[in-house]
Design an enzyme around this catalytic site. Sequence first.
Site, PDB file in Angstrom:
ATOM      1  N   ASP A 218      -4.288 -12.677   3.732  1.00 44.53           N
ATOM      2  CA  ASP A 218      -5.557 -12.192   4.254  1.00 44.53           C
ATOM      3  C   ASP A 218      -6.753 -12.579   3.379  1.00 44.53           C
ATOM      4  OD1 ASP A 218      -4.399 -10.485   2.445  1.00 44.53           O
ATOM      5  OD2 ASP A 218      -4.324  -8.759   3.790  1.00 44.53           O
TER       6      ASP A 218
ATOM      7  N   HIS B 184      -6.136  -7.364  -0.386  1.00 42.87           N
ATOM      8  CA  HIS B 184      -6.311  -5.933  -0.674  1.00 42.87           C
ATOM      9  C   HIS B 184      -5.587  -5.564  -1.976  1.00 42.87           C
ATOM     10  CE1 HIS B 184      -6.538  -6.398   3.796  1.00 42.87           C
ATOM     11  NE2 HIS B 184      -7.666  -5.748   3.552  1.00 42.87           N
TER      12      HIS B 184
ATOM     13  N   ASP C 231      -2.528 -10.796  -2.223  1.00 46.14           N
ATOM     14  CA  ASP C 231      -3.057 -10.236  -0.979  1.00 46.14           C
ATOM     15  C   ASP C 231      -4.524  -9.841  -1.216  1.00 46.14           C
ATOM     16  OD1 ASP C 231      -1.842  -8.653   1.719  1.00 46.14           O
ATOM     17  OD2 ASP C 231      -3.651  -7.740   0.868  1.00 46.14           O
TER      18      ASP C 231
ATOM     19  N   HIS D  62       0.820  -1.225   0.000  1.00 50.32           N
ATOM     20  CA  HIS D  62       0.000   0.000   0.000  1.00 50.32           C
ATOM     21  C   HIS D  62       0.854   1.276   0.000  1.00 50.32           C
ATOM     22  CE1 HIS D  62      -3.562  -2.373   0.445  1.00 50.32           C
ATOM     23  NE2 HIS D  62      -3.254  -2.802   1.651  1.00 50.32           N
TER      24      HIS D  62
HETATM   25 ZN   LIG Z   1      -3.841  -7.094   2.748  1.00 45.95          ZN
END
Ligand SMILES: [Zn+2]
Length: 250
Positions: A143, A57, A55, A18
Amino acid sequence: MEGQVSTGYVLCRPPGHHAERSEGAGFCIFNNVAVAAAAAREVYGLKRICIVDYDVHHGNGTQHIFEGDEHILFISLHQDSNYPLHSGAVTEQGTGQGEGFTINCPLPPGSGTGAYKAAFERVVLPALEAFRPELVLVSSGFDASYADPLGAQILSSQDFRWMATQLKAIADRHCGGKVLAVHEGGYSEVYTPFCCLAVVEALAGTSSGIIDPFLHEVSNWGYQRLQNHQDAAISAAERPVALLKNKMQA
Ligand SMILES: [Zn+2]
């Protein structure tokens, strides 16, 4: 890159995907996998590096850092409309010279074995075959596991093992097995270790003998099979793969 080992797993904290060029976000300070890709370009002069991000996200930082760069293919499988909100739409396909070298496959919440297998077989693997990477980098977050408090996907350790096995096979075919997986998210203290071990075992081609005690339960859930709405999301992500193939032939 210097031939001492072919495969590595970076078990680092904090995660990185991120983080943007000039600011941290989402638990991330420095974008670890992006630093690795940039070093592979600068130090070793590689011209085709891929980053596969599974991931749960969207890897917004990694995408933004390289979205104008045709030498770095970024492919993200992520939960649609999780963090960061409004990031990682299938229509985000790179900019300028990098157009076609960003592929996003947002998957609906509830995606499991069938959805991730279909996404790999129809999006990730064809894109990698077309791109012929000289180095395979992986943003390895856990995740998307069924036990994660920050995601709503239902993967098991076996699914992560399968994805890692596919990526290793791509690397074996195109770049002497060179895979570097970099740890990202994964917030189930109970289940992340089993998923990460499965990836490390797959990349190293070894078995620790440690059994995932939750595997039988989660892998037999009914909605592990590909659902129609998941199939539609994956079909939409096949279009950017066609664009990449055109760019590689040009
Ligand atoms: Zn993540």
